[in-house]
Structures are given as structure tokens and as C-alpha cells.
Design a protein around this motif. Structure first.
Motif, PDB file in Angstrom:
ATOM      1  N   PHE A  17      56.384  98.943   9.549  1.00 31.83           N
ATOM      2  CA  PHE A  17      57.651  99.047  11.330  1.00 31.83           C
ATOM      3  C   PHE A  17      58.586  99.030  10.450  1.00 31.83           C
ATOM      4  N   GLY A  50      48.925  90.916  12.743  1.00 33.75           N
ATOM      5  CA  GLY A  50      48.789  92.632  12.651  1.00 33.75           C
ATOM      6  C   GLY A  50      47.635  92.524  13.802  1.00 33.75           C
ATOM      7  N   VAL A 396      61.425  89.758   8.658  1.00 31.91           N
ATOM      8  CA  VAL A 396      60.676  89.209  10.003  1.00 31.91           C
ATOM      9  C   VAL A 396      60.407  90.502  10.719  1.00 31.91           C
TER      10      VAL A 396
END
Ligand code: ADP
Ligand code: MG
Length: 440
Positions: A17, A50, A396
């Protein structure tokens, strides 16, 4: 059971990501996974590891960065034609009735109007919502709403049912009823579904329902363990084989947490990438837990204590994790033991406790020290929340950054390292300027 082509296969799936400043972080790494016909698989892992991302990749809702997902041996384009999904947050359309919400599951099906309606009515009956066809979601309890969510997924008659923490928004009894009903539908083959994948952070839920548990690590997530669960249904939670499996999984999950910490410490200097994330836990819960463990002799079996307090492990784990981060306790193989500092906290006065928490926070939560350093460096001793949020987002992600900063601020206030003004959204150092004389 003969194992032919798996229903689902994930091959070397990984997912990156992008953080706020274009840095990429890896959430999933080299996931290999096969789901066969007849299997009920639980996917366990710490929060933020995840699990949802993996489930979405299997469903074809999110593309993997690398690797591929096969359905019955073939790749697919777009969403996975063999699955339907149940979400934690029900995700119902508030302006549609129960019947219409369930029918939404069939909106792309090549069926006539009546056929869709009949299927939906049959499913509503099956999931125990008979008589509520015309009700709107707001008129239903949480448990009933989740039944609608389940109905919408089941009406599609998917080969594989993917469930993302479907019980975690429900109270204990409601969740229990729904688990039993689902298990009954599955066990007695009342639904044509051929495999179920249940994402959960509850070890007990996994051992109660699944035939196999896959444990994910985090940062990035890898499958670190396959644990077969072969106990016959219906399973007795208090039985010895049941608690032994829970302990085993608990131990796998906590050990990998410990491993993660040492790894992080080793690489921290070179790669200040991931921060020590503070769980969102109130200080009172932490001190209360420390007192309790001290009263029980300084060491407890976490599974047993959760059971006797009627606390789910998933409620207990964030408290335990906070204690561990602050250096008040250690976790080994499912046991929690107070450190010397932890014992001192148990015996300290409220004021002394604050001081001890302050010292431990500065020592063990690097971002806390960073906030303080920034505030001390500023001539006016204040800094907008936004400033720290930006920094946190880089490591984060946006969503987690908000929660993380809220948690840091509430700890910072509790230990009186700094203050925060909700209106101006400023973090600032107290007793500068106005209260120079200090003293009480
Ligand atoms: P879990 O379901 O195990 O709690 P998730 O799969 O939701 O974990 O998230 C794993 C990590 O990926 C978290 O750090 C989360 O912040 C991050 N993440 C999830 N979705 C996105 C996204 N769309 N963009 C950026 N980061 C994301
Ligand atoms: Mg999730």
C-alpha cells in the motif's frame, strides 16, 4: 477426502500500500494458500495484520501487487465469480427492506423477477428472519441485521463464503446464536456452499467453528502456521482438547508478536518505518489489569483469566499488549507475568503511578518522546495535531494514524507529558507562560 483442484488458490500473493508521502509499505508477503471443497478455514492474525486485505484479494475486490488468485484452477477478471462476502459492518441499504436487501445479492443473476423473489424468501426463512421481510434495517437488532448480511451472501449460492469478522460487532449471546445457526446450515448441508473462510481475531471462535486455522504474522503478513482442528462438532469449549488447541494457537500468536518486536528493534535504526503501535486502551484498564495480576501472584494464564473474567481474548489482548509495550509485563506461551516495574505499579499511589507510566512511555514509545521533543523545541511550546498526524500517516496510513494519535494524546494527557486543546486542536506543554510558579 480426495483433493482435486482447489476451489481457491493464492499463489505468491503480496500486497503493497502507499502511505501519505508515496512511501510504500508491504502488508502481505508471499501468501500461498489453498482452500478445498468441504473445508471451513479460519484466518487468524493480529489486528492490522492484513486479514481483510487478503480476503478482499481472494474476492477480487482488491488486486494483489504480485502473485495471483485462482478459482477452480483458473484466473478470473474482476471479482471472483465463486465467492460472496459477509462484512463485519453489515453493509445493508437502509432504504431497502429485508427482502430487498437480500434480493440485492441477486441483482446480477440471470433470473426472472419471481425466481429472485422466491429465492430471497427461502433464504430469509432459512436464516430465521421469517416474518421480517418488510422490515427496514433500522428496525432490526444488530444480530438480525447480520442475518440479513448473511442472507444476502447466501442467496447467491456461492461456492465459497468469505466472512470478515462477521460476529465481532455483535454482543456475546447474539453472536453465539448466529455461530450455531451458521454451523448448523453448514454441517447439515442446508446450503450449497462448498467452503467457508472466516476471518477472525478470536482464537476461540476459530477453534469452535473451523476445520483448520491459518495464522498470519504482521508487518508484513505471512502465513506462519497451519493448525488442523479435527474435533467433532458440536465442540465443548471447556473440554481439554478444546482449551489445548486454544492455548496452542494463543502461543503461536503471542510468540510471533515477540518475534516481531525483536526484529523491529534490530532494524529500527536503519529502517524507522513501522512505529510501535499503541493499542487503543484506557489507562484505567491497564492499571486495573496490573492490580489484578499482582493480586493473583504476579503471573496468570491468559486464557484462563479471560475465561474467569468472562473477557474475550480479543478484549484482553490489547490490554496485555499495552502492558508489554510499556514494560510492565512479559508474555510467554500464553502466560502473562509482571516485571519488577509492573509490580511496583501495582503497589504505587496514583501519583507515583503517573510518574512510572510517564517514564515507561518515554522509554518505550518512541513517538511519545518525539512529540515531547517537538513541543520542547518550539518557542511557544505548542504544535497543531495536524503536524503529528502527517508524520504518523507516512508510516501507518491515514485511518490508523487518527486512532494512533488519539491514543498517544490520551496517554500523554494521562501521564501529564503534554496537554491538548480539543477546540484549537493544539498539543502544548503545560505550566509554560501562564503557570510559571507551578505548585499546588
Ligand atoms: P486486518 O483486517 O488484519 O485488521 P487490514 O487488512 O485491514 O488488517 O489492514 C492491514 C494494513 O493495511 C493496515 O496497516 C492498514 O492500515 C493497511 N491498509 C488497508 N487498506 C489500505 C488501503 N486501502 N490503503 C492504505 N493502507 C491500507
Ligand atoms: Mg479486518
Amino acid at each position: 477426502m480426495a483433493k482435486g483442484v482447489p476451489l481457491i488458490e493464492a499463489r505468491a500473493v503480496s500486497k503493497d500500500f502507499e502511505g501519505a508521502n508515496k512511501t510504500r509499505f508491504k502488508v502481505l508477503s508471499d501468501i500461498q494458500l489453498q482452500i478445498h471443497e468441504g473445508e471451513f478455514v479460519a484466518l487468524l492474525g493480529p489486528s492490522g495484520s492484513g486479514k481483510s486485505t487478503l480476503l478482499r484479494i481472494i474476492a477480487g475486490l482488491v488486486p494483489p501487487t504480485d502473485g495471483e488468485v485462482l478459482y477452480r484452477g483458473d484466473t478470473f477478471f474482476g471479482t471472483n465469480p465463486g465467492v460472496s462476502m459477509v462484512f463485519q459492518s453489515f453493509a445493508l441499504f437502509p432504504w431497502l427492506t429485508v427482502l430487498e436487501n437480500v434480493e440485492m445479492g441477486l441483482r446480477y443473476a440471470r433470473l426472472g423477477r419471481d425466481e429472485k423473489r422466491n429465492k430471497a424468501i427461502a433464504v430469509i426463512d432459512m436464516i430465521g428472519l421469517d416474518g421480517f421481510e418488510g422490515a427496514y434495517p433500522k428496525e432490526l437488532s444488530g444480530g438480525m441485521r447480520q442475518r440479513v448480511g448473511l442472507g444476502r451472501a447466501l442467496v447467491m449460492e456461492p461456492d465459497i463464503l468469505l466472512m470478515d469478522e462477521p460476529f465481532s460487532a455483535l454482543d456475546v449471546l447474539t453472536a453465539e446464536n448466529l455461530k450455531r445457526d451458521l454451523l448448523e446450515l453448514w454441517q447439515e448441508r442446508k446450503i450449497p456452499t462448498k467452503a467457508i473462510v472466516l476471518v477472525t481475531h478470536s482464537i476461540e471462535e476459530a477453534v469452535y467453528m473451523a476445520d483448520r486455522a491459518l495464522v498470519l504474522s504482521r508487518d508484513p503478513a505471512k502465513i506462519i502456521s497451519h493448525v488442523p482442528i479435527t474435533l467433532p462438532h458440536w465442540r465443548e469449549r471447556k473440554s481439554e482438547p478444546f482449551t489445548r488447541l486454544v492455548d496452542e494457537l494463543y502461543s503461536i500468536l503471542t510468540q510471533q508478536k515477540d518475534a516481531r518486536v525483536s526484529l523491529q528493534e534490530e532494524t529500527e535504526v536503519k529502517l524507522p518505518r513501522k512505529l510501535t503501535l499503541l493499542p487503543n486502551v484506557a489507562s484505567g484498564a491497564v492499571t486495573g489489569f496490573i492490580e489484578l495480576v499482582d493480586d493473583l501472584g504476579g503471573k496468570v494464564d491468559l486464557y484462563k483469566i479471560g475465561d474467569s473474567l468472562a473477557l474475550d481474548l480479543e478484549d484482553l489482548l490489547p490490554i496485555v499488549e499495552t502492558c508489554r509495550i510499556f514494560g510492565f509485563g512479559t508474555v510467554t506461551s500464553g502466560d502473562f507475568e509482571l516485571t519488577d516495574v509492573g509490580r511496583q505499579v501495582a503497589d504505587a499511589t496514583v501519583l507515583d503511578r503517573k510518574t512510572m507510566f510517564r517514564e515507561q512511555a518515554l522509554q518505550h514509545v518512541p513517538f511519545m518522546e518525539r512529540i515531547l521533543w517537538v513541543l520542547e523545541s518550539k518557542r511557544n511550546s505548542q504544535m497543531p495535531r495536524e503536524f503529528f498526524l502527517e508524520i504518523l500517516q507516512k508510516s501507518v496510513g491515514e485511518e490508523e494514524a487518527e486512532t494512533q494519535l488519539d491514543t498517544l494524546i490520551s496517554w500523554g494527557r494521562y501521564v501529564e507529558l503534554f496537554a491538548y486543546d480539543e477546540d484549537s486542536k493544539l498539543l502544548y506543554l503545560e505550566d509554560v507562560d501562564e503557570t510559571q510558579e507551578g505548585g499546588e
